[in-house]
Design a protein around this motif. Sequence first.
Motif, PDB file in Angstrom:
ATOM      1  N   LEU A  39      58.285  42.214  44.882  1.00 37.01           N
ATOM      2  CA  LEU A  39      57.989  43.042  43.720  1.00 37.01           C
ATOM      3  C   LEU A  39      59.137  44.007  43.485  1.00 37.01           C
ATOM      4  CD1 LEU A  39      54.221  43.993  44.202  1.00 37.01           C
ATOM      5  CD2 LEU A  39      55.183  42.292  42.660  1.00 37.01           C
ATOM      6  N   LEU A  40      59.522  44.168  42.226  1.00 32.77           N
ATOM      7  CA  LEU A  40      60.512  45.170  41.876  1.00 32.77           C
ATOM      8  C   LEU A  40      59.805  46.423  41.379  1.00 32.77           C
ATOM      9  CD1 LEU A  40      60.635  45.173  38.491  1.00 32.77           C
ATOM     10  CD2 LEU A  40      61.852  43.040  38.919  1.00 32.77           C
ATOM     11  N   HIS A  41      60.481  47.571  41.458  1.00 34.32           N
ATOM     12  CA  HIS A  41      59.913  48.789  40.886  1.00 34.32           C
ATOM     13  C   HIS A  41      59.957  48.661  39.367  1.00 34.32           C
ATOM     14  CE1 HIS A  41      60.193  50.501  44.924  1.00 34.32           C
ATOM     15  NE2 HIS A  41      59.364  51.437  44.476  1.00 34.32           N
ATOM     16  N   GLY A  42      58.799  48.681  38.763  1.00 36.16           N
ATOM     17  CA  GLY A  42      58.671  48.415  37.346  1.00 36.16           C
ATOM     18  C   GLY A  42      57.604  47.351  37.141  1.00 36.16           C
ATOM     19  N   ILE A  43      57.718  46.587  36.062  1.00 42.58           N
ATOM     20  CA  ILE A  43      56.668  45.648  35.669  1.00 42.58           C
ATOM     21  C   ILE A  43      57.185  44.218  35.717  1.00 42.58           C
ATOM     22  CG2 ILE A  43      55.137  44.926  33.789  1.00 42.58           C
ATOM     23  CD1 ILE A  43      55.233  47.843  32.792  1.00 42.58           C
ATOM     24  N   GLN A  44      56.398  43.345  36.340  1.00 46.43           N
ATOM     25  CA  GLN A  44      56.633  41.915  36.280  1.00 46.43           C
ATOM     26  C   GLN A  44      55.394  41.262  35.661  1.00 46.43           C
ATOM     27  OE1 GLN A  44      58.035  42.659  40.149  1.00 46.43           O
ATOM     28  NE2 GLN A  44      56.663  44.255  39.455  1.00 46.43           N
ATOM     29  N   GLU A  45      55.601  40.146  34.983  1.00 44.69           N
ATOM     30  CA  GLU A  45      54.517  39.600  34.163  1.00 44.69           C
ATOM     31  C   GLU A  45      54.461  38.087  34.253  1.00 44.69           C
ATOM     32  OE1 GLU A  45      53.509  39.206  29.369  1.00 44.69           O
ATOM     33  OE2 GLU A  45      54.480  41.027  30.119  1.00 44.69           O
ATOM     34  N   SER A  46      53.244  37.561  34.250  1.00 47.78           N
ATOM     35  CA  SER A  46      52.976  36.135  34.090  1.00 47.78           C
ATOM     36  C   SER A  46      51.982  36.009  32.945  1.00 47.78           C
ATOM     37  CB  SER A  46      52.387  35.543  35.378  1.00 47.78           C
ATOM     38  OG  SER A  46      51.912  34.239  35.155  1.00 47.78           O
ATOM     39  N   SER A  47      52.341  35.266  31.884  1.00 48.93           N
ATOM     40  CA  SER A  47      51.478  35.267  30.706  1.00 48.93           C
ATOM     41  C   SER A  47      51.693  34.030  29.857  1.00 48.93           C
ATOM     42  CB  SER A  47      51.735  36.518  29.860  1.00 48.93           C
ATOM     43  OG  SER A  47      53.073  36.534  29.385  1.00 48.93           O
ATOM     44  N   SER A  48      50.753  33.809  28.941  1.00 49.21           N
ATOM     45  CA  SER A  48      50.861  32.734  27.967  1.00 49.21           C
ATOM     46  C   SER A  48      50.259  33.196  26.650  1.00 49.21           C
ATOM     47  CB  SER A  48      50.116  31.482  28.452  1.00 49.21           C
ATOM     48  OG  SER A  48      50.047  30.504  27.407  1.00 49.21           O
ATOM     49  N   THR A  49      50.976  32.956  25.544  1.00 48.97           N
ATOM     50  CA  THR A  49      50.440  33.227  24.203  1.00 48.97           C
ATOM     51  C   THR A  49      50.261  31.926  23.433  1.00 48.97           C
ATOM     52  OG1 THR A  49      52.694  33.586  23.361  1.00 48.97           O
ATOM     53  CG2 THR A  49      51.464  35.536  24.063  1.00 48.97           C
ATOM     54  N   ARG A  50      50.107  30.819  24.149  1.00 49.71           N
ATOM     55  CA  ARG A  50      50.029  29.501  23.530  1.00 49.71           C
ATOM     56  C   ARG A  50      48.627  29.135  23.051  1.00 49.71           C
ATOM     57  NH1 ARG A  50      54.608  26.339  24.876  1.00 49.71           N
ATOM     58  NH2 ARG A  50      56.102  27.565  26.065  1.00 49.71           N
ATOM     59  N   GLY A  51      47.675  30.042  23.248  1.00 47.52           N
ATOM     60  CA  GLY A  51      46.302  29.734  22.870  1.00 47.52           C
ATOM     61  C   GLY A  51      45.540  29.019  23.958  1.00 47.52           C
TER      62      GLY A  51
END
Length: 468
Positions: A210-222
């Motif tokens: 983990l880094l200091h800050g934000i990491q993301e896993s996401s999908s906007t494909r519906g």
Amino acid sequence: MAIKINTEKRIFTLETKHTMYQMQADTYGVLRHLWYGAKTGCDMSYLQDYPDVGFSGNPHDAGNDRTYSLDTLPLEYAGAGIGDFRVPAVEAVHADGSCALDLRYYSHTVKQGKYAIAGLPALYAGEDEAETLEVVLRDTASAVEVTLKYGVLPELDIVTRCAEIRNLGEAPVTLTKAASLCLDMGQGSWEWIHFYGRHAMERQAERRPLLHGIQESSSTRGTSSHHQNPTVLLCTPDCTETSGACVGAALVYSGSHQTKIECDQLGQVRVVMGIHPDLFRWELGAGECFATPEVLLSYSSTGLETLSHQFHRAIREHICRGKYQLAERPVLINNWEATYFGFDTEKILHIAEEAARLGVDMLVLDDGWFGKRDDDCSGLGDWFVNEKKLSGGLYDLVEKIKAMGMRFGIWFEPEMISEDSDLYRAHPDWAIRIPERSPMRGRYQLVLDMTNPEVQEYLFRVMSEVLH
């Protein structure tokens, strides 16, 4: 009992066979996360000993106590606009245009059995297999109420989470984010694992510190998609398949999703998981309620293998339903990779004969049996049998395959339409598109408006004729 409550200290402890989840409604009614991990059997609030954090801002209730800041406390469900500048779990716009949500403890209820979520899939269990804790939070200035639901399945080492957000007032409230899970881990050093991929290379594991800050896993494909799976793991740097600590969170939802993991200024970790907010906006009228999808949580102190088994058992025995929940499933053969679009009756029967000899239970006829469908650029929507390929029609082929002792299945994609098809030429208005804009195609095809009664009637009619 799986759920234990210390009423004097307002501490809620959820226990499974090997794990413990603990939270506390503090002096100001803020619901603070205390612990998730191995069983300790004690009050874990002693871990929250904070230095002067006046630089982060302090709520009015705390007076001159500079050690108390919502920007540093581990919270159970973080609102926005109240001095916590980390990733929020819920955001709303009130009728006056303000966006703050300061959620404080109001009440709680313990119930036997596992809660359900109307209209959404969720883990199910009998009254002797699970308990449910419901904790009600209310905003200090508006009529927004949030009920956090926790399902505890002791034998599975699973805790589930979801939230119901209600508007108890008369003026509408617009939700712009409604996560299912907010999990603040105040102790430990963590790495994270997420699962990325693409077509024909699904669910590739990637592990990173983990880094200091934000990491993301996401999908906007519906859809949840194979590009980013709606499951993430936190694990200690020394965690292997058979040793070390790890936490898993799996969103039981097939639409657009987002998981954000933030490592804050004090090295604490927050995980927020749920519906992707970029494509989400939900107006709550007076008395209305919005329910989030469910997240399954599990913890292992003996490595990733144990965590995998806990998830597998929970999903197989408490999400899957029906005849094949635990039974051996039939073996099928599909002609696609063997023939693609280049098949005829003789080729299909040859595949079926070899499959029957090997004891295969079913043959599925894939794409290409209909219309002018010799490649993926045409034909979708013209759901009539191509008798140049299937001489004698579909009925004769089905009967011959059934005579071999196998069942017959057929591929069908009712929601799609090719621009090069008789159906599109007759009804271009049935395809979804933004007015005055050229359509965006995927695999040379468009999406049909399945809410259109004419489309529904057409599909019902043609498939009834095909399957007759």
